[in-house]
Scaffold this motif. Structure first.
Motif, PDB file in Angstrom:
ATOM      1  N   LYS A  74       0.739 -14.100   9.661  1.00  0.00           N
ATOM      2  CA  LYS A  74       1.928 -14.136   8.798  1.00  0.00           C
ATOM      3  C   LYS A  74       1.762 -13.192   7.607  1.00  0.00           C
ATOM      4  O   LYS A  74       2.686 -12.467   7.231  1.00  0.00           O
ATOM      5  N   ALA A  75       0.558 -13.184   7.008  1.00  0.00           N
ATOM      6  CA  ALA A  75       0.293 -12.325   5.853  1.00  0.00           C
ATOM      7  C   ALA A  75       0.476 -10.850   6.217  1.00  0.00           C
ATOM      8  O   ALA A  75       1.083 -10.082   5.455  1.00  0.00           O
ATOM      9  N   LEU A  76      -0.038 -10.461   7.370  1.00  0.00           N
ATOM     10  CA  LEU A  76       0.062  -9.048   7.790  1.00  0.00           C
ATOM     11  C   LEU A  76       1.515  -8.665   8.081  1.00  0.00           C
ATOM     12  O   LEU A  76       1.949  -7.556   7.766  1.00  0.00           O
ATOM     13  N   GLU A  77       2.282  -9.609   8.632  1.00  0.00           N
ATOM     14  CA  GLU A  77       3.714  -9.351   8.862  1.00  0.00           C
ATOM     15  C   GLU A  77       4.429  -9.112   7.531  1.00  0.00           C
ATOM     16  O   GLU A  77       5.246  -8.201   7.402  1.00  0.00           O
ATOM     17  N   LEU A  78       4.117  -9.956   6.548  1.00  0.00           N
ATOM     18  CA  LEU A  78       4.758  -9.835   5.230  1.00  0.00           C
ATOM     19  C   LEU A  78       4.325  -8.553   4.516  1.00  0.00           C
ATOM     20  O   LEU A  78       5.140  -7.869   3.892  1.00  0.00           O
ATOM     21  N   LEU A  79       3.035  -8.225   4.610  1.00  0.00           N
ATOM     22  CA  LEU A  79       2.544  -6.987   3.987  1.00  0.00           C
ATOM     23  C   LEU A  79       3.191  -5.765   4.638  1.00  0.00           C
ATOM     24  O   LEU A  79       3.542  -4.790   3.964  1.00  0.00           O
ATOM     25  N   ASP A  80       3.366  -5.846   5.948  1.00  0.00           N
ATOM     26  CA  ASP A  80       4.012  -4.759   6.679  1.00  0.00           C
ATOM     27  C   ASP A  80       5.442  -4.554   6.184  1.00  0.00           C
ATOM     28  O   ASP A  80       5.923  -3.436   6.020  1.00  0.00           O
ATOM     29  N   ARG A  81       6.087  -5.662   5.897  1.00  0.00           N
ATOM     30  CA  ARG A  81       7.472  -5.638   5.431  1.00  0.00           C
ATOM     31  C   ARG A  81       7.621  -4.874   4.110  1.00  0.00           C
ATOM     32  O   ARG A  81       8.646  -4.249   3.853  1.00  0.00           O
ATOM     33  N   VAL A  82       6.599  -4.935   3.247  1.00  0.00           N
ATOM     34  CA  VAL A  82       6.677  -4.221   1.959  1.00  0.00           C
ATOM     35  C   VAL A  82       5.818  -2.951   1.975  1.00  0.00           C
ATOM     36  O   VAL A  82       5.451  -2.408   0.929  1.00  0.00           O
ATOM     37  N   GLY A  83       5.460  -2.500   3.194  1.00  0.00           N
ATOM     38  CA  GLY A  83       4.759  -1.228   3.336  1.00  0.00           C
ATOM     39  C   GLY A  83       3.317  -1.237   2.881  1.00  0.00           C
ATOM     40  O   GLY A  83       2.756  -0.205   2.505  1.00  0.00           O
ATOM     41  N   LEU A  84       2.663  -2.414   2.922  1.00  0.00           N
ATOM     42  CA  LEU A  84       1.294  -2.501   2.404  1.00  0.00           C
ATOM     43  C   LEU A  84       0.302  -3.081   3.418  1.00  0.00           C
ATOM     44  O   LEU A  84      -0.795  -3.509   3.045  1.00  0.00           O
ATOM     45  N   LYS A  85       0.678  -3.059   4.686  1.00  0.00           N
ATOM     46  CA  LYS A  85      -0.226  -3.608   5.706  1.00  0.00           C
ATOM     47  C   LYS A  85      -1.560  -2.866   5.721  1.00  0.00           C
ATOM     48  O   LYS A  85      -2.622  -3.460   5.938  1.00  0.00           O
ATOM     49  N   ASP A  86      -1.512  -1.578   5.461  1.00  0.00           N
ATOM     50  CA  ASP A  86      -2.741  -0.763   5.481  1.00  0.00           C
ATOM     51  C   ASP A  86      -3.654  -1.053   4.289  1.00  0.00           C
ATOM     52  O   ASP A  86      -4.783  -0.579   4.248  1.00  0.00           O
ATOM     53  N   ARG A  87      -3.171  -1.841   3.310  1.00  0.00           N
ATOM     54  CA  ARG A  87      -4.006  -2.168   2.142  1.00  0.00           C
ATOM     55  C   ARG A  87      -4.552  -3.594   2.199  1.00  0.00           C
ATOM     56  O   ARG A  87      -5.054  -4.103   1.202  1.00  0.00           O
ATOM     57  N   ALA A  88      -4.455  -4.223   3.365  1.00  0.00           N
ATOM     58  CA  ALA A  88      -4.858  -5.634   3.494  1.00  0.00           C
ATOM     59  C   ALA A  88      -6.304  -5.883   3.066  1.00  0.00           C
ATOM     60  O   ALA A  88      -6.621  -6.933   2.499  1.00  0.00           O
ATOM     61  N   ASP A  89      -7.195  -4.914   3.341  1.00  0.00           N
ATOM     62  CA  ASP A  89      -8.615  -5.114   3.016  1.00  0.00           C
ATOM     63  C   ASP A  89      -9.002  -4.538   1.653  1.00  0.00           C
ATOM     64  O   ASP A  89     -10.179  -4.568   1.269  1.00  0.00           O
ATOM     65  N   ALA A  90      -8.018  -4.020   0.932  1.00  0.00           N
ATOM     66  CA  ALA A  90      -8.289  -3.490  -0.418  1.00  0.00           C
ATOM     67  C   ALA A  90      -8.369  -4.645  -1.413  1.00  0.00           C
ATOM     68  O   ALA A  90      -7.950  -5.766  -1.125  1.00  0.00           O
ATOM     69  N   TYR A  91      -8.928  -4.351  -2.586  1.00  0.00           N
ATOM     70  CA  TYR A  91      -8.970  -5.324  -3.678  1.00  0.00           C
ATOM     71  C   TYR A  91      -7.875  -4.970  -4.685  1.00  0.00           C
ATOM     72  O   TYR A  91      -7.451  -3.799  -4.771  1.00  0.00           O
ATOM     73  N   PRO A  92      -7.385  -5.958  -5.464  1.00  0.00           N
ATOM     74  CA  PRO A  92      -6.296  -5.686  -6.401  1.00  0.00           C
ATOM     75  C   PRO A  92      -6.519  -4.468  -7.303  1.00  0.00           C
ATOM     76  O   PRO A  92      -5.574  -3.715  -7.569  1.00  0.00           O
ATOM     77  N   ILE A  93      -7.775  -4.241  -7.727  1.00  0.00           N
ATOM     78  CA  ILE A  93      -8.049  -3.119  -8.633  1.00  0.00           C
ATOM     79  C   ILE A  93      -7.732  -1.765  -7.981  1.00  0.00           C
ATOM     80  O   ILE A  93      -7.487  -0.774  -8.664  1.00  0.00           O
ATOM     81  N   GLN A  94      -7.696  -1.744  -6.652  1.00  0.00           N
ATOM     82  CA  GLN A  94      -7.441  -0.488  -5.925  1.00  0.00           C
ATOM     83  C   GLN A  94      -5.946  -0.222  -5.714  1.00  0.00           C
ATOM     84  O   GLN A  94      -5.575   0.786  -5.138  1.00  0.00           O
ATOM     85  N   LEU A  95      -5.103  -1.135  -6.197  1.00  0.00           N
ATOM     86  CA  LEU A  95      -3.658  -0.999  -6.022  1.00  0.00           C
ATOM     87  C   LEU A  95      -2.970  -0.633  -7.333  1.00  0.00           C
ATOM     88  O   LEU A  95      -3.450  -0.983  -8.413  1.00  0.00           O
ATOM     89  N   SER A  96      -1.839   0.046  -7.224  1.00  0.00           N
ATOM     90  CA  SER A  96      -1.022   0.338  -8.418  1.00  0.00           C
ATOM     91  C   SER A  96      -0.315  -0.948  -8.847  1.00  0.00           C
ATOM     92  O   SER A  96      -0.264  -1.931  -8.102  1.00  0.00           O
TER      93      SER A  96
END
Length: 258
Positions: free
Chosen positions: A134-156
């Motif tokens: 479910k999480a990956l589906e939701l992340l995909d929806r907002v264009g962030l599926k490829d950042r699933a294994d990143a940490y918050p500090i690595q995101l804008s």
């Protein structure tokens, strides 16, 4: 007044501090219906965030009532349909009201996927496999599926806020509460967050949004609430209120922000 589509009825809501010397909310009454997208605007210190945080009892009101799906959640107990006295379950209530804050409130030591799956697994008892799917589906929806294994500090900031929104959606809430979700973002990141919110609105999600984004309030909201000094001074159709504000405080406010 409760109608068939009525979801939350707020009646004479008050929040006082210092024995009533500070009236953060001073008798607010409003109905929130299923599918409403309500934008709440007003000057700083007008009680907007206090109102929003009262809806899921992050702020405990001093007086008045909040009836959510037929239950007055400001009372500790209520009678169920069989006449039994039942305690109001705040945690269960908050599952039904997703909340997105100004600051993203992501766990810095957990990956984005871990941030997304924590509550569904712990609170809703989902299996890891189900929660991750479910999480990956939701992340995909907002264009962030490829950042699933990143940490918050690595995101804008904009990416973090999009994660915060879909993290709330992972709990399958019935209403989403947004507390100035774009005010901590750099201007160029605001649009990407508002786009996600617009999509939710078009899908029929019931939303209450405290915002400084007047364009969003005007174009996406179906109702506008204007608050000042802890009072709800005017409410109605956003375009009508923007074009023909009646209350002098709203006229003055709009002259400064538009």
């Amino acid at each position: 007044m409760e109608t068939r589509d009525s979801m939350i009825q707020v009646t004479d809501l008050k929040k006082y501090y210092k024995g009533g010397a500070i009236k953060a909310l001073d008798g607010v009454t409003v109905d929130i219906n299923k599918g409403d997208v309500i934008a709440v605007i007003g000057p700083s210190g007008s009680g907007k965030s206090t109102f929003l945080r009262s809806l899921n009892l992050l702020e405990e009101p001093t007086g008045g009532s909040i009836v959510f799906k037929g239950i007055d959640i400001t009372r500790k107990k209520y009678k169920d349909k069989d006449g039994k006295t039942v305690k109001v379950n705040i945690d269960e209530l908050r599952q039904k009201m997703g909340m997105v804050f100004q600051h993203f409130n992501l766990f810095p030591h957990k990956t984005i996927l871990e941030n997304m799956t924590l509550a569904p697994m712990k609170v809703r008892g989902m299996s890891r496999e189900e929660a991750e799917k479910k999480a990956l589906e939701l992340l995909d929806r907002v264009g962030l599926k490829d950042r699933a294994d990143a940490y918050p500090i690595q995101l804008s900031g904009g990416q973090k806020q999009r994660v915060a929104i879909v993290r709330a959606l992972a709990m399958e809430p019935e209403v989403m509460l947004f507390d100035e979700p774009t005010s901590a973002l750099d201007p160029e990141m605001v649009g990407e967050v508002l786009d996600v919110m617009k999509e939710l609105a078009h899908e029929g999600m019931t939303m209450v949004v405290v915002t400084h984004e007047m364009g969003f309030a005007r174009e996406v909201g179906n109702r506008l609430l204007f608050m000042a000094d802890g009072k709800l001074l005017e409410q109605g159709d956003p375009k009508e209120l923007f074009d023909h504000p009646q209350h002098p405080r709203l006229q003055d406010f709009l002259s400064k922000v538009l």
